[in-house]
Write a protein that holds these residues in place. Structure first.
Motif, PDB file in Angstrom:
ATOM      1  N   UNK A 245       0.822  -1.212   0.000  1.00  0.00           N
ATOM      2  CA  UNK A 245       0.000   0.000   0.000  1.00  0.00           C
ATOM      3  C   UNK A 245       0.851   1.256   0.000  1.00  0.00           C
ATOM      4  N   UNK A 246       2.021   1.190   0.637  1.00  0.00           N
ATOM      5  CA  UNK A 246       2.897   2.362   0.698  1.00  0.00           C
ATOM      6  C   UNK A 246       3.676   2.576  -0.589  1.00  0.00           C
ATOM      7  N   UNK A 247       4.211   1.487  -1.166  1.00  0.00           N
ATOM      8  CA  UNK A 247       5.086   1.606  -2.331  1.00  0.00           C
ATOM      9  C   UNK A 247       4.349   1.474  -3.663  1.00  0.00           C
TER      10      UNK A 247
ATOM     11  N   UNK B 283      -1.962  -2.396  12.809  1.00  0.00           N
ATOM     12  CA  UNK B 283      -1.637  -1.114  12.206  1.00  0.00           C
ATOM     13  C   UNK B 283      -0.424  -1.091  11.316  1.00  0.00           C
ATOM     14  N   UNK B 284       0.461  -0.150  11.553  1.00  0.00           N
ATOM     15  CA  UNK B 284       1.611   0.111  10.685  1.00  0.00           C
ATOM     16  C   UNK B 284       2.793  -0.724  11.163  1.00  0.00           C
ATOM     17  N   UNK B 285       3.149  -1.753  10.390  1.00  0.00           N
ATOM     18  CA  UNK B 285       4.178  -2.699  10.821  1.00  0.00           C
ATOM     19  C   UNK B 285       5.426  -2.695   9.943  1.00  0.00           C
ATOM     20  N   UNK B 286       5.585  -1.692   9.096  1.00  0.00           N
ATOM     21  CA  UNK B 286       6.778  -1.635   8.256  1.00  0.00           C
ATOM     22  C   UNK B 286       8.010  -1.527   9.147  1.00  0.00           C
ATOM     23  N   UNK B 287       8.990  -2.385   8.889  1.00  0.00           N
ATOM     24  CA  UNK B 287      10.166  -2.487   9.751  1.00  0.00           C
ATOM     25  C   UNK B 287      11.222  -1.446   9.394  1.00  0.00           C
ATOM     26  N   UNK B 288      11.708  -0.777  10.412  1.00  0.00           N
ATOM     27  CA  UNK B 288      12.872   0.088  10.294  1.00  0.00           C
ATOM     28  C   UNK B 288      14.001  -0.617  11.030  1.00  0.00           C
TER      29      UNK B 288
ATOM     30  N   UNK C  10       0.689   5.823   4.190  1.00  0.00           N
ATOM     31  CA  UNK C  10      -0.240   4.998   3.415  1.00  0.00           C
ATOM     32  C   UNK C  10      -1.502   5.815   3.179  1.00  0.00           C
ATOM     33  N   UNK C  11      -1.839   6.022   1.921  1.00  0.00           N
ATOM     34  CA  UNK C  11      -2.967   6.881   1.586  1.00  0.00           C
ATOM     35  C   UNK C  11      -4.220   6.161   1.136  1.00  0.00           C
TER      36      UNK C  11
ATOM     37  N   UNK D 200      -1.304   6.807   8.378  1.00  0.00           N
ATOM     38  CA  UNK D 200      -2.432   6.555   7.479  1.00  0.00           C
ATOM     39  C   UNK D 200      -3.085   7.886   7.146  1.00  0.00           C
ATOM     40  N   UNK D 201      -2.919   8.323   5.910  1.00  0.00           N
ATOM     41  CA  UNK D 201      -3.332   9.666   5.519  1.00  0.00           C
ATOM     42  C   UNK D 201      -4.628   9.703   4.714  1.00  0.00           C
TER      43      UNK D 201
END
Length: 355
Positions: free
Chosen positions: A169-171, A184-189, A294-295, A321-322
């Protein structure tokens, strides 16, 4: 006259941090027969069923996509709008064995793939690196969509599946019609992962640190110990789910994949910065390290009894989440949200599609 907006505010299913009593709320929604959506296109109301109502998928398929031969379940009409359901670890496609028919019955084409290293999904070449970094898994699903000629789909997942859906969804937002993301937002940094968590949270992640050792790797390569470790994780992270042995064994069969141990060990070591990824994914990881927003229309779900959640109000990740957004809390539910609460999960899918 009661409409969906006023009714959901009354029972706690409206916008914002929402507490959902899985049984009572689902029954109430069914009784009123209303759901949010665009004018003239109301969302269907999902009938309440108990976890374990279904035990198997009617149809399992295979397709070559990217570096994989992907095994997946499919349900619903071939021409219907597509929902792709993504599992985590230590789980498999059976996390959605009740969700898929619920969505199929209201007209969705439901695709539930085994992630790499699980079940019937295998590598096409013995020389391919058994890599489980986050962008590699996300690209698996993009290539699956390409192979099945699916341009756009609703993505819904938990655990590894939430992370994978979030990344796509982000890329690649043009491929995502709507998103349901448990936790929710689980993208790893990876850099941020170097910072310690509070001791209680570190304890919850015990197996992640165990897998950082050779002892942990050998455990995952040992059939008996792998089986028992995965069952222990199930019991710990879903404390009120009285799961029977047959339910667990249906999923445990997916862990017999010859690459399962390698994929799981690499995933957790990579997340801790203890294993390298592949250079061909560097450009994606650089983007993900920037915590992209994520839009697409999104519903986030926080299971109230999930030990990995510091809180269930969703405030920690709300800023990512925008687009159109709703947050729900699943009361009495542990980590495996779709399998423990199939009606609430399926309802979140159709509601996200109609935000």
């Amino acid at each position: 006259m009661i409409n969906r907006r006023t009714f959901t505010e009354a029972v706690g299913l409206g916008l914002g941090a929402t507490a959902v009593s899985v049984g009572a709320a689902a029954d109430a929604l069914a009784a009123f027969g209303a759901a949010p959506g665009r004018p003239g296109r109301p969302a269907p109301v999902i009938p309440a069923i108990a976890s374990g109502t279904h035990t198997a998928f009617a149809e399992l398929k295979q397709v070559r996509a990217g570096v994989l031969d992907i095994g997946y379940a499919e349900a619903g009409p071939g021409h219907g709008p597509v929902v792709i359901c993504l599992h985590g670890w230590p789980y498999d496609i059976h996390s959605f064995v009740d969700v898929a028919p619920l969505l199929a019955d209201v007209g969705y084409r439901v695709i539930v793939p085994y992630l790499r290293g699980h079940g019937a999904t295998t590598f096409l070449s013995p020389t391919t690196v058994r890599n489980a970094q986050q962008s590699a898994i996300a690209l698996d699903i993009v290539t699956l969509m390409d192979a099945l000629k699916i341009h756009k789909a609703v993505l819904a997942g938990f655990d590894w599946g939430s992370r994978t859906a979030d990344i796509i969804a982000a890329l690649w937002p043009e491929r995502v019609k709507a998103l349901v993301s448990v936790s929710g937002y689980l993208i790893t940094n990876v850099q941020a992962q170097q910072n310690p968590l509070p001791p209680k949270a570190e304890h919850t992640w015990w197996y992640q640190y165990y897998f950082a050792t050779e002892r942990g790797r050998r455990t995952m390569e040992n059939q008996r110990y792998r089986h028992d470790l995965c069952r222990l994780v199930w019991d710990e992270v879903s404390p009120t789910w009285n799961v029977d042995d047959a339910t667990f064994e249906r999923t445990a069969a997916a862990f017999e994949n010859p690459d399962h141990a390698a994929i799981v060990i690499h995933n957790y070591r990579w997340r801790l910065g203890l294993a390298d990824g592949e250079r061909r994914y560097d450009r994606y990881e650089r983007l993900l390290a920037g915590r992209p927003t994520i839009g697409v229309p999104t519903i986030t779900l926080d299971p109230a009894l999930d030990p990995f959640l510091a809180s269930t109000n969703g405030l920690e990740y709300r800023k990512f989440f925008t687009g159109k957004y709703e947050h729900r809390v699943l009361t009495g539910i542990g980590h495996d949200a779709p399998q423990e609460a199939p009606t609430a999960f399926a309802q979140a899918v159709v509601d996200a599609d109609h935000l």
